[in-house]
Design a protein around this motif. Structure first.
Motif, PDB file in Angstrom:
ATOM      1  N   GLU A 532     -33.867  12.769 -68.923  1.00  0.00           N
ATOM      2  CA  GLU A 532     -34.633  11.568 -68.607  1.00  0.00           C
ATOM      3  C   GLU A 532     -35.163  11.650 -67.166  1.00  0.00           C
ATOM      4  O   GLU A 532     -34.525  12.265 -66.287  1.00  0.00           O
ATOM      5  CB  GLU A 532     -33.751  10.323 -68.762  1.00  0.00           C
ATOM      6  CG  GLU A 532     -33.251  10.082 -70.156  1.00  0.00           C
ATOM      7  CD  GLU A 532     -34.383   9.701 -71.103  1.00  0.00           C
ATOM      8  OE1 GLU A 532     -35.412   9.180 -70.606  1.00  0.00           O
ATOM      9  OE2 GLU A 532     -34.256   9.934 -72.318  1.00  0.00           O
ATOM     10  N   PRO A 533     -36.317  11.006 -66.873  1.00  0.00           N
ATOM     11  CA  PRO A 533     -36.901  11.099 -65.520  1.00  0.00           C
ATOM     12  C   PRO A 533     -35.967  10.609 -64.427  1.00  0.00           C
ATOM     13  O   PRO A 533     -35.899  11.228 -63.352  1.00  0.00           O
ATOM     14  CB  PRO A 533     -38.159  10.225 -65.622  1.00  0.00           C
ATOM     15  CG  PRO A 533     -38.528  10.279 -67.074  1.00  0.00           C
ATOM     16  CD  PRO A 533     -37.227  10.342 -67.835  1.00  0.00           C
ATOM     17  N   ASP A 534     -35.243   9.493 -64.669  1.00  0.00           N
ATOM     18  CA  ASP A 534     -34.357   8.993 -63.626  1.00  0.00           C
ATOM     19  C   ASP A 534     -33.183   9.939 -63.389  1.00  0.00           C
ATOM     20  O   ASP A 534     -32.757  10.172 -62.252  1.00  0.00           O
ATOM     21  CB  ASP A 534     -33.856   7.593 -63.980  1.00  0.00           C
ATOM     22  CG  ASP A 534     -33.182   7.557 -65.355  1.00  0.00           C
ATOM     23  OD1 ASP A 534     -33.421   8.521 -66.134  1.00  0.00           O
ATOM     24  OD2 ASP A 534     -32.452   6.593 -65.637  1.00  0.00           O
ATOM     25  N   LYS A 535     -32.659  10.532 -64.485  1.00  0.00           N
ATOM     26  CA  LYS A 535     -31.590  11.508 -64.323  1.00  0.00           C
ATOM     27  C   LYS A 535     -32.108  12.788 -63.657  1.00  0.00           C
ATOM     28  O   LYS A 535     -31.394  13.432 -62.877  1.00  0.00           O
ATOM     29  CB  LYS A 535     -30.983  11.840 -65.683  1.00  0.00           C
ATOM     30  CG  LYS A 535     -30.185  10.696 -66.295  1.00  0.00           C
ATOM     31  CD  LYS A 535     -29.502  11.128 -67.577  1.00  0.00           C
ATOM     32  CE  LYS A 535     -28.669   9.982 -68.169  1.00  0.00           C
ATOM     33  NZ  LYS A 535     -27.979  10.401 -69.406  1.00  0.00           N
ATOM     34  N   MET A 536     -33.375  13.136 -63.965  1.00  0.00           N
ATOM     35  CA  MET A 536     -33.977  14.318 -63.325  1.00  0.00           C
ATOM     36  C   MET A 536     -34.131  14.101 -61.821  1.00  0.00           C
ATOM     37  O   MET A 536     -33.889  15.005 -61.014  1.00  0.00           O
ATOM     38  CB  MET A 536     -35.352  14.610 -63.956  1.00  0.00           C
ATOM     39  CG  MET A 536     -35.985  15.900 -63.456  1.00  0.00           C
ATOM     40  SD  MET A 536     -35.018  17.346 -63.963  1.00  0.00           S
ATOM     41  CE  MET A 536     -35.844  18.619 -63.008  1.00  0.00           C
ATOM     42  N   ALA A 537     -34.491  12.866 -61.433  1.00  0.00           N
ATOM     43  CA  ALA A 537     -34.616  12.554 -60.016  1.00  0.00           C
ATOM     44  C   ALA A 537     -33.264  12.640 -59.321  1.00  0.00           C
ATOM     45  O   ALA A 537     -33.141  13.159 -58.193  1.00  0.00           O
ATOM     46  CB  ALA A 537     -35.227  11.166 -59.831  1.00  0.00           C
ATOM     47  N   GLU A 538     -32.230  12.114 -60.027  1.00  0.00           N
ATOM     48  CA  GLU A 538     -30.880  12.178 -59.454  1.00  0.00           C
ATOM     49  C   GLU A 538     -30.423  13.625 -59.318  1.00  0.00           C
ATOM     50  O   GLU A 538     -29.821  14.007 -58.317  1.00  0.00           O
ATOM     51  CB  GLU A 538     -29.912  11.396 -60.346  1.00  0.00           C
ATOM     52  CG  GLU A 538     -28.478  11.428 -59.825  1.00  0.00           C
ATOM     53  CD  GLU A 538     -27.508  10.728 -60.772  1.00  0.00           C
ATOM     54  OE1 GLU A 538     -26.295  10.831 -60.555  1.00  0.00           O
ATOM     55  OE2 GLU A 538     -27.986  10.087 -61.740  1.00  0.00           O
ATOM     56  N   LEU A 539     -30.728  14.432 -60.364  1.00  0.00           N
ATOM     57  CA  LEU A 539     -30.336  15.834 -60.342  1.00  0.00           C
ATOM     58  C   LEU A 539     -31.043  16.578 -59.200  1.00  0.00           C
ATOM     59  O   LEU A 539     -30.439  17.402 -58.493  1.00  0.00           O
ATOM     60  CB  LEU A 539     -30.674  16.484 -61.681  1.00  0.00           C
ATOM     61  CG  LEU A 539     -30.317  17.965 -61.840  1.00  0.00           C
ATOM     62  CD1 LEU A 539     -28.826  18.162 -61.659  1.00  0.00           C
ATOM     63  CD2 LEU A 539     -30.768  18.488 -63.202  1.00  0.00           C
ATOM     64  N   THR A 540     -32.321  16.292 -58.988  1.00  0.00           N
ATOM     65  CA  THR A 540     -33.071  16.921 -57.884  1.00  0.00           C
ATOM     66  C   THR A 540     -32.464  16.562 -56.541  1.00  0.00           C
ATOM     67  O   THR A 540     -32.336  17.396 -55.635  1.00  0.00           O
ATOM     68  CB  THR A 540     -34.546  16.483 -57.932  1.00  0.00           C
ATOM     69  OG1 THR A 540     -35.108  16.835 -59.201  1.00  0.00           O
ATOM     70  CG2 THR A 540     -35.349  17.150 -56.826  1.00  0.00           C
ATOM     71  N   GLU A 541     -32.058  15.282 -56.397  1.00  0.00           N
ATOM     72  CA  GLU A 541     -31.430  14.842 -55.149  1.00  0.00           C
ATOM     73  C   GLU A 541     -30.092  15.543 -54.939  1.00  0.00           C
ATOM     74  O   GLU A 541     -29.746  15.945 -53.831  1.00  0.00           O
ATOM     75  CB  GLU A 541     -31.244  13.318 -55.189  1.00  0.00           C
ATOM     76  CG  GLU A 541     -30.679  12.743 -53.893  1.00  0.00           C
ATOM     77  CD  GLU A 541     -30.513  11.236 -53.969  1.00  0.00           C
ATOM     78  OE1 GLU A 541     -30.040  10.647 -52.985  1.00  0.00           O
ATOM     79  OE2 GLU A 541     -30.855  10.657 -55.024  1.00  0.00           O
ATOM     80  N   VAL A 542     -29.345  15.699 -56.025  1.00  0.00           N
ATOM     81  CA  VAL A 542     -28.047  16.378 -55.936  1.00  0.00           C
ATOM     82  C   VAL A 542     -28.236  17.825 -55.490  1.00  0.00           C
ATOM     83  O   VAL A 542     -27.505  18.341 -54.636  1.00  0.00           O
ATOM     84  CB  VAL A 542     -27.323  16.306 -57.291  1.00  0.00           C
ATOM     85  CG1 VAL A 542     -26.127  17.261 -57.310  1.00  0.00           C
ATOM     86  CG2 VAL A 542     -26.874  14.896 -57.571  1.00  0.00           C
ATOM     87  N   MET A 543     -29.226  18.501 -56.064  1.00  0.00           N
ATOM     88  CA  MET A 543     -29.451  19.906 -55.750  1.00  0.00           C
ATOM     89  C   MET A 543     -29.913  20.093 -54.306  1.00  0.00           C
ATOM     90  O   MET A 543     -29.606  21.101 -53.672  1.00  0.00           O
ATOM     91  CB  MET A 543     -30.511  20.487 -56.697  1.00  0.00           C
ATOM     92  CG  MET A 543     -30.133  20.388 -58.164  1.00  0.00           C
ATOM     93  SD  MET A 543     -28.736  21.442 -58.596  1.00  0.00           S
ATOM     94  CE  MET A 543     -29.532  23.013 -58.567  1.00  0.00           C
ATOM     95  N   ALA A 544     -30.656  19.130 -53.779  1.00  0.00           N
ATOM     96  CA  ALA A 544     -31.200  19.262 -52.425  1.00  0.00           C
ATOM     97  C   ALA A 544     -30.215  18.850 -51.354  1.00  0.00           C
ATOM     98  O   ALA A 544     -30.328  19.248 -50.195  1.00  0.00           O
ATOM     99  CB  ALA A 544     -32.474  18.435 -52.286  1.00  0.00           C
ATOM    100  N   SER A 545     -29.233  18.018 -51.703  1.00  0.00           N
ATOM    101  CA  SER A 545     -28.304  17.470 -50.712  1.00  0.00           C
ATOM    102  C   SER A 545     -27.090  18.364 -50.576  1.00  0.00           C
ATOM    103  O   SER A 545     -26.650  19.021 -51.525  1.00  0.00           O
ATOM    104  CB  SER A 545     -27.884  16.053 -51.123  1.00  0.00           C
ATOM    105  OG  SER A 545     -26.898  15.564 -50.245  1.00  0.00           O
ATOM    106  N   GLU A 546     -26.554  18.350 -49.328  1.00  0.00           N
ATOM    107  CA  GLU A 546     -25.319  19.071 -49.082  1.00  0.00           C
ATOM    108  C   GLU A 546     -24.099  18.201 -49.346  1.00  0.00           C
ATOM    109  O   GLU A 546     -22.962  18.672 -49.335  1.00  0.00           O
ATOM    110  CB  GLU A 546     -25.284  19.584 -47.637  1.00  0.00           C
ATOM    111  CG  GLU A 546     -26.372  20.602 -47.336  1.00  0.00           C
ATOM    112  CD  GLU A 546     -26.288  21.111 -45.921  1.00  0.00           C
ATOM    113  OE1 GLU A 546     -25.392  20.639 -45.182  1.00  0.00           O
ATOM    114  OE2 GLU A 546     -27.099  21.979 -45.539  1.00  0.00           O
TER     115      GLU A 546
END
Length: 592
Positions: A532-546
């Motif tokens: 889902e787009p909202d989960k994809m956004a969360e996943l992108t944030e997770v991948m970019a954050s330390e």
């Protein structure tokens, strides 16, 4: 404490002292030198301009005097009685006597107008000549053929009635009296026949007292013990103030310009030469003076500059010492603290509260020492933990091998009793466990990683039956490269659990191992339910954050972090997903 104790030649303070002193002293001396020479050039230029203007003004005065001499010669040139006497057309002797009286009266009046005229010679070529001197007027014989061959006579005739200027020299017409042969200012002019201007009747010689011109030349003041003289077109001196250079070459190489100034070397002395050409003749009025005398003012400026340089150099020494001392003091403090740390005292701290660059160095040193101490403590603790971990790992390996051996026995028992599903799963699990152990190594070959995936998939196929089909494509040229062991299987597991398990009907799972350059692209693509787009956004944030964001996607974040720590920040996971279409995860790492 003396200077030597503070500033040893190897110390930074000594080098700073030398640097500051040398740079300031050189700058001061260079500034003084340039200032002096600039002032000297300005003064020389101004003095040259003033001297040049003085010579120009003097030349105008000389022209006025020569114009006056020219006008007096015109009066004689145009006198009818003189014309008549030279031709000698008399009707009787009384007429000749009367004419001579008129000539004598005219010449006497002309001479008496000013007392600067000494001798007048009217040399006729027809009948008679005339002479007017201090001894009075006299009629003399006409000019002889021998006299007409003289250079000066030919020069006057060739001028065709124009004035020929000879300057100050010995008389052209010689006298038996030595007193009459003293230098005089001479001019000559051809006398024309008024009835036929192309016909010459004789020449006029006028000799003037040279004292007015010499006095005039001596009054041209350069305020520098200079000399003023007049040269003709052949660079010969025709007039000077004391007669020492008369009729001699000047020794100067004057340019062809009518007026100007230049510097020359005369008698091993540098002199300034200013000159201006007369509008009446080709003569040039020349002023010459030693440059050393002209720039006396600049010499005083030079002495003053030297005093300033010496004074400022003393100030530079004091300032250089103070600056070097101030710069060396914090360096010594830092060196002392570093020596203490080198000897093992990691509790040393610099308490000097400076706010400049040294303050930043002190703060960095304090932080560094504290960090080193913490690292030393941490390394010591890690050594203790490592020993404990090694013991646990040995025990763990023993247990893992026991489990592996037990599974292998179950596999063979299930084969004996022909329970194929159990046999397949036990065999896959056994093989997966054996490859996973890999003698405790974190890196395995691509071939071993693919076998690990195949073992995992063999177990999953038994569980899911026909829920999905698997296609694995691997480039044979990369099988020998070594890669991280546990970064591939979780991606396949995510694709099955989150993409294909919840899909209606059967699905497809494509696994590709390919190489571009020296980069490995591991792609896991499914046609499951997508993200889902909202989960994809969360996943992108997770991948970019330390930092950990949310409670999900821990596996992907962990894999991505492990890849970046091992291979660098340019590598990691890249996810593409469309809802109800599918998801593609690409793992990018360098091949080594």
């Amino acid at each position: 404490m003396n200077l030597h104790a503070h500033l040893k030649w190897r110390s930074i303070g000594y080098k700073l002292f030398i640097l500051f002193f040398a740079s300031m002293s050189v700058s001061i001396m260079l500034m003084g030198y340039l200032s002096y020479h600039k002032a000297n050039d300005i003064i020389s230029s101004k003095v040259s301009q003033v001297a040049w203007q003085t010579v120009q003004q003097a030349d105008r005065r000389l022209e006025l005097l020569m114009n006056e001499y020219d006008n007096r010669s015109l009066l004689i040139f145009a006198n009818k009685e003189i014309q008549k006497g030279i031709v000698g057309e008399y009707r009787e002797s009384y007429d000749q006597s009367y004419n001579n009286q008129q000539i004598a009266k005219f010449l006497s009046n002309l001479v008496n107008v000013k007392n600067d005229m000494l001798n007048i010679y009217i040399l006729g070529e027809r009948s008679a000549s005339y002479r007017f001197t201090n001894n009075g007027f006299a009629e003399i014989p006409m000019v002889s053929s021998e006299e007409q061959t003289q250079d000066w006579y030919k020069q006057i005739r060739a001028a065709n009635g124009q004035v020929v200027w000879y300057g100050i020299r010995s008389p052209l017409v010689k006298s038996n009296n030595d007193e009459d042969n003293k230098p005089v200012f001479v001019l000559g002019r051809s006398i024309k026949n008024f009835d036929n201007l192309d016909q010459s009747l004789g020449v006029l010689i006028m000799e003037f007292d040279p004292e007015p011109i010499q006095q005039f030349l001596s009054e041209v003041d350069f305020q520098a013990q200079g000399h003023t003289f007049i040269v003709d077109g052949n660079d010969t001196v025709v007039a000077d103030s004391d007669g020492s250079r008369l009729m001699r070459p000047s020794g100067l190489k004057l340019p062809h310009e009518d007026s100007g100034f230049l510097t020359e070397v005369v008698d091993d002395k540098e002199v300034m030469v200013v000159y201006d050409q007369s509008k009446l003749t080709d003569w040039k009025l020349v002023g010459m003076a030693p440059i050393q005398n002209l720039v006396n003012d600049s010499r005083e400026i030079g002495y003053y500059t030297v005093y300033l340089v010496i004074g400022f150099s003393v100030v530079a020494i004091a300032l250089a010492f103070l600056v070097a001392k101030q710069m060396h003091k914090p360096v010594r403090m830092l060196l002392w603290s570093m020596r203490m740390a080198r000897e093992g005292d990691f509790d040393v701290q610099i308490t000097n509260g400076r706010s400049d660059e040294f303050g930043m160095l002190f703060h960095s040193f304090n932080t560094m020492v504290t960090r080193i101490k913490d690292l030393i403590d941490e390394v010591y603790i890690q050594k203790l933990l490592k020993k404990e971990t090694q013991l646990k790992m040995m025990a763990s390996q023993i247990n893992a091998h026991f489990v592996y051996n037990t599974l292998d026995s179950i596999h063979w028992i299930s084969r004996i009793y022909k329970v194929d599903e159990i046999s397949t799963m036990i065999f896959g699990l056994s093989k997966y466990l054996r490859i996973s152990l890999s003698e405790g190594n974190d890196f395995v070959t691509v071939k071993e990683s693919s076998e690990l995936l195949e073992s995992y998939l063999s177990i999953q196929k038994v569980r899911y039956q026909d829920k999905f089909t698997v296609s694995m494509n691997i480039d044979p040229s990369i099988l020998h490269y070594r890669v991280l062991k546990f970064v591939f299987q979780p991606l396949v597991e995510n694709a099955i659990y989150h993409g294909l398990e919840n899909k209606r009907g059967s699905g497809r799972l494509d696994i590709r191992w390919r190489m571009e350059g020296q980069i490995l692209y591991f792609e896991v693509e499914d046609d499951g339910i997508g993200i889902e787009p909202d989960k994809m956004a969360e996943l992108t944030e997770v991948m970019a954050s330390e930092e950990v964001v949310g409670e999900h996607n821990f596996a992907l974040r962990n894999i991505n972090s492990q890849i970046k720590l091992t291979y660098g920040k340019d590598f990691g996971l890249f996810i593409e997903s469309t809802t109800n279409v599918g998801t593609k995860v690409t793992l990018v790492i360098p091949l080594r």
